[in-house]
Design an enzyme around this catalytic site. Structure first.
Site, mmCIF file in Angstrom:
data_model
loop_
_atom_site.group_PDB
_atom_site.id
_atom_site.type_symbol
_atom_site.label_atom_id
_atom_site.label_comp_id
_atom_site.label_asym_id
_atom_site.label_seq_id
_atom_site.Cartn_x
_atom_site.Cartn_y
_atom_site.Cartn_z
ATOM 1 N N LYS A 1 0.902 16.380 1.081
ATOM 2 C CA LYS A 1 -0.100 17.432 0.932
ATOM 3 C C LYS A 1 0.182 18.346 -0.265
ATOM 4 O O LYS A 1 -0.734 18.691 -1.004
ATOM 5 C CB LYS A 1 -0.162 18.219 2.251
ATOM 6 C CG LYS A 1 -1.021 19.446 2.219
ATOM 7 C CD LYS A 1 -2.488 19.101 2.043
ATOM 8 C CE LYS A 1 -3.272 20.304 1.583
ATOM 9 N NZ LYS A 1 -3.860 20.198 0.279
ATOM 10 N N CYS B 1 0.852 -1.191 0.000
ATOM 11 C CA CYS B 1 0.000 0.000 0.000
ATOM 12 C C CYS B 1 0.892 1.247 0.000
ATOM 13 O O CYS B 1 1.890 1.274 -0.704
ATOM 14 C CB CYS B 1 -0.969 -0.024 1.172
ATOM 15 S SG CYS B 1 -1.893 -1.572 1.284
ATOM 16 N N HIS C 1 0.770 12.704 -3.900
ATOM 17 C CA HIS C 1 0.931 11.356 -3.344
ATOM 18 C C HIS C 1 0.691 10.283 -4.403
ATOM 19 O O HIS C 1 -0.343 9.621 -4.417
ATOM 20 C CB HIS C 1 -0.036 11.190 -2.160
ATOM 21 C CG HIS C 1 0.088 9.897 -1.431
ATOM 22 N ND1 HIS C 1 1.262 9.165 -1.373
ATOM 23 C CD2 HIS C 1 -0.822 9.187 -0.712
ATOM 24 C CE1 HIS C 1 1.058 8.074 -0.658
ATOM 25 N NE2 HIS C 1 -0.192 8.046 -0.254
#
Lengths: 396, 468
Positions: A338, A87, A342
């Site tokens: 942020k 992940c 990502h």
């Protein structure tokens, strides 16, 4: 892990993160890899083995589903190339497996690459469809990534009596840092009011509390310290790598021990890294932290899980400026997830590269002040079920 | 002593906003129109009403009656009995195609009981209406569900007699490919339809049993509207106080098959021991009239049950637009169709429909879904099935706007269940802000149509004191 041989990062590279409409998955892999090879002063022929991290290879095709997605674009034919999946922590898992392979003595020079192509489909089609339409037909249905962190944010506010402002302040800081970083996806300052008034995504988190979906790739060349010195390369020392895996992708939400105030995985990995390296006071003994701020609340709970402050004081840390570039312990001087964006599988590799660049004073306008020549990078995956931490230092 | 031992009513969470309807069509909504939430259907609402039956777990038969069953081919009663955790050795029957289904179910059920192979039968009914916008049907029909328990013992209504009549009559019908029901000539229907057939049937049963209208303490008649009911009342000379259903229908509308249960429930609440109660029901030219004697159990019944009026206390008003979107009468959002597999549902039926998790034999830790290896004490395959408690407290929550929903935002809650265990899932029937520490309870809902069939599961809703 206890690293057998002394290991070194000798080259890093990464693409711009963001809407890389003009680049394919292969283009990004090639650009990041060749930047890292050039930085290390080697060619693709010198790479003996490689690890690739891509989290959602099946969002629209098969790119990233196996090591072939790295060997094909950069000609690593005939060499062992492994795709890893963990992940959001995948990039650091690629890095860890690459490092361990060198540590074992099997290889001298290896490559870790992370790449995610998220913006060939609409952002709302890729991850939303993945989380809402895939998975178990009934259990946890309705769960989304922002929703998972909204649960934490509400619990955090209620437990420690904070207003929503503390989350918004993380966004303001990381937007500011992003402006100092030419490769960051978001290049704009924002005000507290703008963040607070943005459309609600998963209460209490608004649009500007969320890291943007982005394209990007990052690559790192790893060898032994001995080899780096022999090659006469500047290098960062890999002091420690720790990965902790706890519950499954969904089960942490139904675990009655989960306090929704942080992640035990980060706490376990952080304790391990600090123990291996003899760190007693991370705020004083580290020069910077890159941590997994997929949502603004995540950065605040990371402060606590990484023991930068006591439980409940994460909100105070952002409030008093401790984690600004000019603060006691700069957190996410890159702009973080942020502002940097990502691209899930690439993020972990990018963060380690960021630490390396700071240690060698190559971070431009966002350069942190170096006192200890040591920093950590931290990613979460799953979300929060996996935590990975890498500590790098520079010999001075 | 054959009869009815319990009756329950389930009304959904919403009333349609009359101001909105007025603005849209300049039409006057005179009833409190009950509107099922977007995640409800005739099956889920029937489950919700049947779960309220005090001894639903003692039933070994289930009859489901509806004109709006979500399946044309697949037995809804089999789904409902599985959710009620009834074992496989039961009789389950679907009755469809007529608004008089519930009394057909009661009469058939009593017949099955008299064969003495089963002891208790649930007859449950639910309706969810999709009326054409700006029609009288839209302003008359209400969604809801009702269940009755047929038993040998402890009956509150002892069966006396019943008569039925059947005729090929065209007042309302819907062919397979019709989107909305079609209606016959209104003056003709008014003259020869409900009021004539109901009046004749009542006269018939009274004659057979040597009774006068005056001998009947209460008439519980499920009528398509209060105007037609008034006509029956006048023709037979029934006193105002003997007919509660007239006010009920003019206040809450017509619930189709569920209406007979709702009318019976409310009428029974106003009855006394020894009363003779007449249940009248009608649908498409077919008429049932059943006579009951109210037993001593009525006192206990009245103590436990609340009048339908009190249900309304925490009902919320839903806008006309959301109502249209719930019933897919306007196309409002992208419908998420998640992955589903009948093989997974078959493997996990106890977990999915009965909320069965695991409890560790060694350390007592509770898990949902179950864990074969205990994450607390490491015991392997040393657990027993643990049915989750149905109530709990909100530990944390979020209102999520990421995905599309017919009733946005999707509210997700983490709930600490009473007595242990934690559940993470969706909250429904809550337009107000939910907060940490709020009390919630499980409610059975339609989830999605992944796999091409209907997927049902449990959600949470704010706990209510009021129950049917």
């Amino acid at each position: 892990m206890r690293i057998g041989k002394e290991l070194a990062v000798i080259g890093v590279g990464y693409t711009n993160f963001g809407d890389n409409f003009e680049m394919s998955y292969y283009d990004m892999v090639i650009n990041a890899t060749y930047d890292a090879l050039e930085d290390a002063g080697i060619t693709n022929d010198d790479i003996q083995a490689a690890w690739l991290s891509t989290v959602f290879p099946f969002a629209y095709g098969f790119e990233g589903n196996a090591g072939t997605s790295l060997s094909d674009p950069v000609n690593l034919f005939g060499k062992p190339v492994t795709r890893v999946g963990a992940c959001g922590a995948g990039g650091m898992e690629a890095f860890r497996n690459a490092a361990l392979a060198v540590s074992s003595g099997e290889y001298d020079i290896v490559l870790a690459v992370g790449c995610e192509k998220m913006r060939d489909v609409k952002p709302r089609e890729s991850l939303v469809v993945n989380s809402l339409e895939s998975g178990h037909p009934l259990l946890y249905k309705g769960r989304t990534a922002p929703g998972m962190f909204g649960l934490i944010a509400h619990r955090y506010m209620k437990t420690y009596n904070y207003p929503r402002d503390i989350f918004a302040k993380v966004a303001v800081k990381n937007h500011h840092n992003g402006v100092l970083n030419p490769k960051a996806a978001l290049q704009s300052e924002v005000t507290l009011e703008q963040v607070l008034n943005a459309p609600m995504i998963a209460s209490p988190l608004g649009l500007m509390d969320c890291a943007p979906a982005a394209d990007g790739a990052a690559a790192i060349v790893i060898t032994t310290v001995e080899n780096a010195k022999k090659m006469d390369r500047t290098f960062s020392r890999i002091d420690a790598i720790s990965v902790a895996v706890t519950e499954g992708y969904f089960s942490s939400q139904s675990n009655q021990k989960n306090d929704f105030l942080g992640f035990s995985s980060t706490r376990i990995a952080a304790r391990d890294v600090y123990k291996k390296t003899g760190i007693n006071n991370p705020v004083k003994e580290l020069d910077l932290v890159e941590c997994h701020d997929c949502f603004t609340v995540t950065e605040i709970i990371n402060y606590e899980d990484l023991f930068l402050c006591d439980p409940g004081l994460g909100g105070k840390m952002i409030d008093d400026g401790s984690t600004f570039i000019t603060g006691d312990i700069p957190v996410n001087p890159s702009g973080g997830l942020k502002s940097f964006g990502h691209p899930i599988g690439a993020t972990g590799v990018r963060m380690i590269a960021e630490i390396h660049n700071h240690l060698h004073e190559r971070a431009g306008k966002r350069q942190v002040e170096l006192n200890n020549y040591r920093g950590i990078a931290h990613t979460l995956g799953g979300p929060g079920s996996i935590a990975a931490i890498v500590m790098l230092s520079k010999d001075v | 002593m054959l009869g009815i031992s319990d009756i329950t009513v389930y009304l959904p969470h919403y009333y349609l906003d009359p101001v909105d309807l007025k603005r849209a069509w300049n039409a006057k909504l005179t009833i409190n129109k009950s509107v099922a939430n977007f995640d409800e259907d005739a099956i889920s609402m029937s489950v919700e009403s049947a779960r309220l039956l005090e001894k639903f777990d003692e039933a070994n038969g289930l009859i489901f009656c509806s004109t709006t069953s979500p399946y044309e081919l697949k037995q809804a009663s089999a789904v409902i009995s599985a959710v009620l955790d009834m074992n496989n050795n039961i009789i389950s029957i679907d009755i469809s195609n007529s608004y008089r289904g519930l009394t057909a179910g009661i009469i058939a059920g009593l017949g099955i009981l008299s064969l003495k192979r089963v002891n208790n039968i649930i007859v449950t009914s639910g309706e969810i209406f999709r009326a054409k916008p700006n029609t009288s049907a839209e302003r008359l029909l209400s969604d809801g569900a009702a269940s009755v328990m047929l038993s040998y013992d402890n009956v509150v209504l002892k069966y006396i007699d019943s008569v039925s009549m059947s005729s090929d009559f065209y007042d309302i019908w819907k062919k397979k490919d019709d989107v909305y029901p079609l209606e016959g000539d209104s003056a003709f229907v008014h003259k020869y339809g409900f009021s004539k057939m109901m009046t004749d049937s009542i006269k018939n049963i009274l004659k057979i049993n040597n009774l006068d209208v005056g001998n009947i303490s209460k008439f519980a008649i499920n009528a398509p509207d209060s105007r037609n009911l008034k006509q029956v009342k006048t023709k037979l000379g029934i006193a105002d106080k003997a007919m509660i259903s007239e006010k009920l229908i003019s206040t809450y509308g017509y619930f189709g098959t569920a209406g007979a249960g709702i009318v019976l429930y409310e009428t029974l609440l106003q009855s006394n021991q020894g009363d003779i109660l007449l249940l009248g029901n009608y649908g498409n030219g077919n008429c049932d009239v059943v006579l009951f004697r109210v037993t001593e159990c009525i006192n206990e019944f009245k103590k436990k049950k609340l009048s339908i009026e009190t249900f309304s206390n925490d009902i919320e008003i839903i806008s006309y637009y959301r109502y249209l979107s719930f019933r897919k009468l306007i196309d409002s959002c992208y419908e998420i169709v998640p992955f589903s597999s009948p093989l997974i549902l078959w493997k996990e039926i106890k977990q999915t429909l009965n909320l069965v998790g695991s409890k560790c034999n060694k350390c007592g830790a509770i898990f949902f879904p179950k864990k074969r290896v205990c994450s607390e004490c490491n015991a392997k395959d040393n657990y027993y099935d643990h049915k989750l408690p149905l109530t709990g407290t909100v530990f944390t929550y979020t209102q999520d706007s990421v995905g599309s929903s017919l009733n946005p935002p999707t509210q997700m809650v983490v709930v600490d269940l009473d007595g242990g265990g934690r559940f993470y899932g969706q909250l429904t029937d809550c337009d107000k802000n939910i907060n940490i520490g709020d009390r919630v309870e499980f409610t059975f809902r339609y989830f999605h149509k992944g796999g091409g069939y209907l997927n049902y599961f449990w959600k949470l809703k704010p706990s209510k004191v009021i129950r049917g």
